[in-house]
Design a protein around this motif. Structure first.
Motif, PDB file in Angstrom:
ATOM      1  N   UNK A 256       0.382  34.955  26.427  1.00 18.81           N
ATOM      2  CA  UNK A 256       1.619  34.319  25.954  1.00 18.81           C
ATOM      3  C   UNK A 256       2.081  33.243  26.939  1.00 18.81           C
ATOM      4  N   UNK A 257       2.023  33.552  28.225  1.00 19.02           N
ATOM      5  CA  UNK A 257       2.475  32.591  29.227  1.00 19.02           C
ATOM      6  C   UNK A 257       1.594  31.344  29.236  1.00 19.02           C
ATOM      7  N   UNK A 258       0.281  31.525  29.097  1.00 13.00           N
ATOM      8  CA  UNK A 258      -0.618  30.366  29.051  1.00 13.00           C
ATOM      9  C   UNK A 258      -0.332  29.502  27.826  1.00 13.00           C
ATOM     10  N   UNK A 259      -0.089  30.176  26.690  1.00 13.94           N
ATOM     11  CA  UNK A 259       0.132  29.439  25.451  1.00 13.94           C
ATOM     12  C   UNK A 259       1.433  28.641  25.504  1.00 13.94           C
ATOM     13  N   UNK A 260       2.480  29.246  26.025  1.00 15.38           N
ATOM     14  CA  UNK A 260       3.757  28.525  26.067  1.00 15.38           C
ATOM     15  C   UNK A 260       3.690  27.377  27.074  1.00 15.38           C
ATOM     16  N   UNK A 261       2.966  27.537  28.162  1.00 11.62           N
ATOM     17  CA  UNK A 261       2.817  26.433  29.121  1.00 11.62           C
ATOM     18  C   UNK A 261       2.066  25.261  28.484  1.00 11.62           C
ATOM     19  N   UNK A 262       1.034  25.570  27.695  1.00 13.84           N
ATOM     20  CA  UNK A 262       0.297  24.516  27.004  1.00 13.84           C
ATOM     21  C   UNK A 262       1.211  23.791  26.020  1.00 13.84           C
ATOM     22  N   UNK A 263       2.040  24.552  25.306  1.00 13.24           N
ATOM     23  CA  UNK A 263       2.939  23.948  24.322  1.00 13.24           C
ATOM     24  C   UNK A 263       3.910  22.983  24.992  1.00 13.24           C
ATOM     25  N   UNK A 264       4.442  23.357  26.152  1.00 12.67           N
ATOM     26  CA  UNK A 264       5.365  22.472  26.853  1.00 12.67           C
ATOM     27  C   UNK A 264       4.659  21.211  27.351  1.00 12.67           C
ATOM     28  N   UNK A 265       3.414  21.335  27.666  1.00 17.13           N
ATOM     29  CA  UNK A 265       2.674  20.189  28.201  1.00 17.13           C
ATOM     30  C   UNK A 265       2.223  19.230  27.112  1.00 17.13           C
ATOM     31  N   UNK A 266       1.862  19.789  25.923  1.00 21.59           N
ATOM     32  CA  UNK A 266       1.247  18.956  24.885  1.00 21.59           C
ATOM     33  C   UNK A 266       2.035  18.916  23.571  1.00 21.59           C
ATOM     34  N   UNK A 267       3.045  19.704  23.436  1.00 22.42           N
ATOM     35  CA  UNK A 267       3.706  19.838  22.130  1.00 22.42           C
ATOM     36  C   UNK A 267       4.896  18.948  21.900  1.00 22.42           C
ATOM     37  N   UNK A 268       5.169  18.047  22.803  1.00 25.15           N
ATOM     38  CA  UNK A 268       6.312  17.168  22.598  1.00 25.15           C
ATOM     39  C   UNK A 268       7.628  17.891  22.825  1.00 25.15           C
ATOM     40  N   UNK A 269       8.664  17.431  22.136  1.00 25.63           N
ATOM     41  CA  UNK A 269      10.013  17.997  22.307  1.00 25.63           C
ATOM     42  C   UNK A 269      10.269  19.052  21.234  1.00 25.63           C
ATOM     43  N   UNK A 270      10.733  20.212  21.633  1.00 25.31           N
ATOM     44  CA  UNK A 270      11.147  21.239  20.682  1.00 25.31           C
ATOM     45  C   UNK A 270      12.277  22.063  21.310  1.00 25.31           C
ATOM     46  N   UNK A 271      13.057  22.714  20.449  1.00 26.01           N
ATOM     47  CA  UNK A 271      14.267  23.420  20.881  1.00 26.01           C
ATOM     48  C   UNK A 271      14.089  24.930  20.968  1.00 26.01           C
ATOM     49  N   UNK A 272      13.181  25.473  20.184  1.00 27.91           N
ATOM     50  CA  UNK A 272      12.995  26.929  20.140  1.00 27.91           C
ATOM     51  C   UNK A 272      11.508  27.248  20.066  1.00 27.91           C
ATOM     52  N   UNK A 273      11.168  28.396  20.615  1.00 31.52           N
ATOM     53  CA  UNK A 273       9.812  28.937  20.496  1.00 31.52           C
ATOM     54  C   UNK A 273       9.891  30.173  19.613  1.00 31.52           C
ATOM     55  N   UNK A 274       9.101  30.179  18.545  1.00 34.59           N
ATOM     56  CA  UNK A 274       9.058  31.327  17.634  1.00 34.59           C
ATOM     57  C   UNK A 274       7.689  31.988  17.742  1.00 34.59           C
ATOM     58  N   UNK A 275       7.678  33.196  18.270  1.00 36.14           N
ATOM     59  CA  UNK A 275       6.439  33.972  18.356  1.00 36.14           C
ATOM     60  C   UNK A 275       6.283  34.795  17.087  1.00 36.14           C
ATOM     61  N   UNK A 276       5.147  34.632  16.419  1.00 37.77           N
ATOM     62  CA  UNK A 276       4.817  35.467  15.250  1.00 37.77           C
ATOM     63  C   UNK A 276       3.394  35.962  15.416  1.00 37.77           C
ATOM     64  N   UNK A 277       3.192  37.262  15.327  1.00 36.86           N
ATOM     65  CA  UNK A 277       1.848  37.822  15.409  1.00 36.86           C
ATOM     66  C   UNK A 277       1.073  37.517  14.130  1.00 36.86           C
ATOM     67  N   UNK A 278      -0.214  37.241  14.266  1.00 36.31           N
ATOM     68  CA  UNK A 278      -1.028  36.860  13.107  1.00 36.31           C
ATOM     69  C   UNK A 278      -1.257  38.003  12.133  1.00 36.31           C
TER      70      UNK A 278
END
Length: 422
Positions: A256-278
């Protein structure tokens, strides 16, 4: 002497005739009772049997009185015909009524009191002390009342993050659920974080990501190889064994920590993170709106599983502490891991807090459907990969968020449904 014998014979004869008449009247009364299957009272019937055997009912009035009492006992269970044996009569369960007889409910009858799909409750029950893991179905009117949303012009951007491993079979259903979200798709992005799959999860997720962007107009969708070795493999029951949980959940926290760090680096601007299990197979189309409605830093939903006409708790990680749970934890070392669903709980699970309203305070959260403000992660909040205050991963995140002064709440009326364990 002859006269006395004659009188005695006459008396015996008359007594026999009267007894025979009494028996005929009694049998006639029983035939009347036999047709009243719905309201036969077992205790009165037993008195009739005893009376017949002892010869104590010698008039129609007494029998009619017993019949009248039987017809007035409207909430007694149906008893077998009057030719039943005593063992059969004794085996009948009697519902508790004005005679204070006790009902022995079969298991299915006990379940019905929780509210089933076909018999939903018309009120919100107080289940804060329930230990069954069953969750009542509530009527549509009740649910609509607690799920009403105001009209709003949504502008907040939401990044959906989903860790995946060996999820090839569940991804089509997950894609359908994502596509059905009613929140404006141009404000949504989806990043999948894959690691260690032995099937075609990565390839499947890539196809789904392309469809979400090209066909569903999501702002962005990607599949990231987290390049993580290890973890616990096997079916659900194997992976959820208690002895594996400290290592397994540490691995999940890392992902989870790796994924959220990648999102902050490459995902542009966003206000909320929504975790949903597949492997969440069903969630409401207005899920994002409900989570935003809470206006909290950390928001969790109820994660349940369906079983025939009933539903029960799947994710035991969304809970509130009690005086008893805090007392026991105060006697434990800080690095001892506390796990739910492996013994009788001392906490109150999120689905059992409906009596308090649609938004309730929590001390622990699960990750089936979990929203966290992006600024919380930017300020240093993370999923603990080592035990933090006796908790790890999502529950550890909730403990850390509270220590950082963030709000942690749950939505007991918003329910998502996980696939059953294999």
């Amino acid at each position: 002497m002859m006269k006395r014998r004659t009188y005695l014979k006459a008396f015996v004869f008359m007594s026999c005739c009267l007894s025979f008449i009494n028996i005929l009247v009694t049998l006639q009364a029983f035939r009347g009772l036999e047709n009243n299957d719905k309201v036969v009272d077992l205790l009165i019937s037993q008195k009739l049997v005893n009376a017949l055997n002892n010869g104590t009912l010698n008039s129609r009035n007494k029998i009619e009185s017993a019949r009248q009492h039987t017809s007035e006992t409207g909430n007694a269970n149906t008893v077998r015909r009057n030719n039943s044996t005593k063992s059969e009569i004794d085996s009948v369960n009697i519902e508790k009524n004005n005679n204070n007889t006790k009902q022995i409910q079969p298991e299915n009858e006990k379940k019905k009191r929780y509210g089933s799909m076909y018999r939903p409750l018309n009120f919100v029950p107080n289940t804060t002390h329930d230990k069954s893991h069953m969750v009542p179905y509530l009527s549509n009117d009740i649910m609509k009342k607690y799920l009403a949303l105001p009209e709003s012009n949504y502008t907040q951007r939401v990044m959906i993050l989903t860790p995946i491993r060996n999820a090839e079979r569940t991804l089509d259903t997950f894609k359908t659920q994502l596509a059905s979200l009613s929140y404006p798709h141009h404000l949504l992005s989806v990043y999948f974080g894959e690691s260690g799959s032995t099937d075609k999860t990565f390839e499947k997720a890539q196809m789904i990501s392309q469809d979400l962007k090209s066909l569903q107009n999501f702002t962005d969708s990607r599949v990231i190889n987290l390049k993580m070795a290890g973890g616990i493999h096997g079916n659900d029951n194997f992976r959820h064994k208690k002895e594996f949980q400290k290592y397994r959940r540490s691995f999940l926290a890392n992902a989870r920590n790796r994924l959220v760090r990648y999102a902050f680096k490459h995902g542009g601007v966003f206000d909320h993170v929504l975790w949903i299990d597949s492997d969440v197979q069903e969630f409401p189309s207005d899920l994002v709106q409900h989570l935003l409605f809470a206006r909290s830093d950390v928001v969790a939903t109820s994660c349940l599983v369906k079983s025939h006409e009933f539903k029960g708790i799947y994710d035991c990680n969304s809970w509130r502490e009690t005086a008893l749970s805090l007392k026991h934890q105060s006697q434990m070392p800080q690095d001892e891991l506390v796990l739910e669903c492996y013994a009788e709980t001392e906490r109150i699970f999120l689905p059992y807090l409906k009596i308090e309203g649609r938004i309730v305070k929590l001390d622990g959260v699960g990750g089936c459907a979990l929203m966290v403000k992006a600024d919380c992660f930017r300020s240093g909040l993370l999923f603990p990969e080592v035990v933090y205050k006796r908790h790890i991963e999502t529950e550890g995140l909730a403990k850390m968020a509270l220590d950082m002064g963030y709000s942690v709440v749950g939505l007991p009326f918003v329910e998502v449904f996980h696939k059953k364990r294999s």
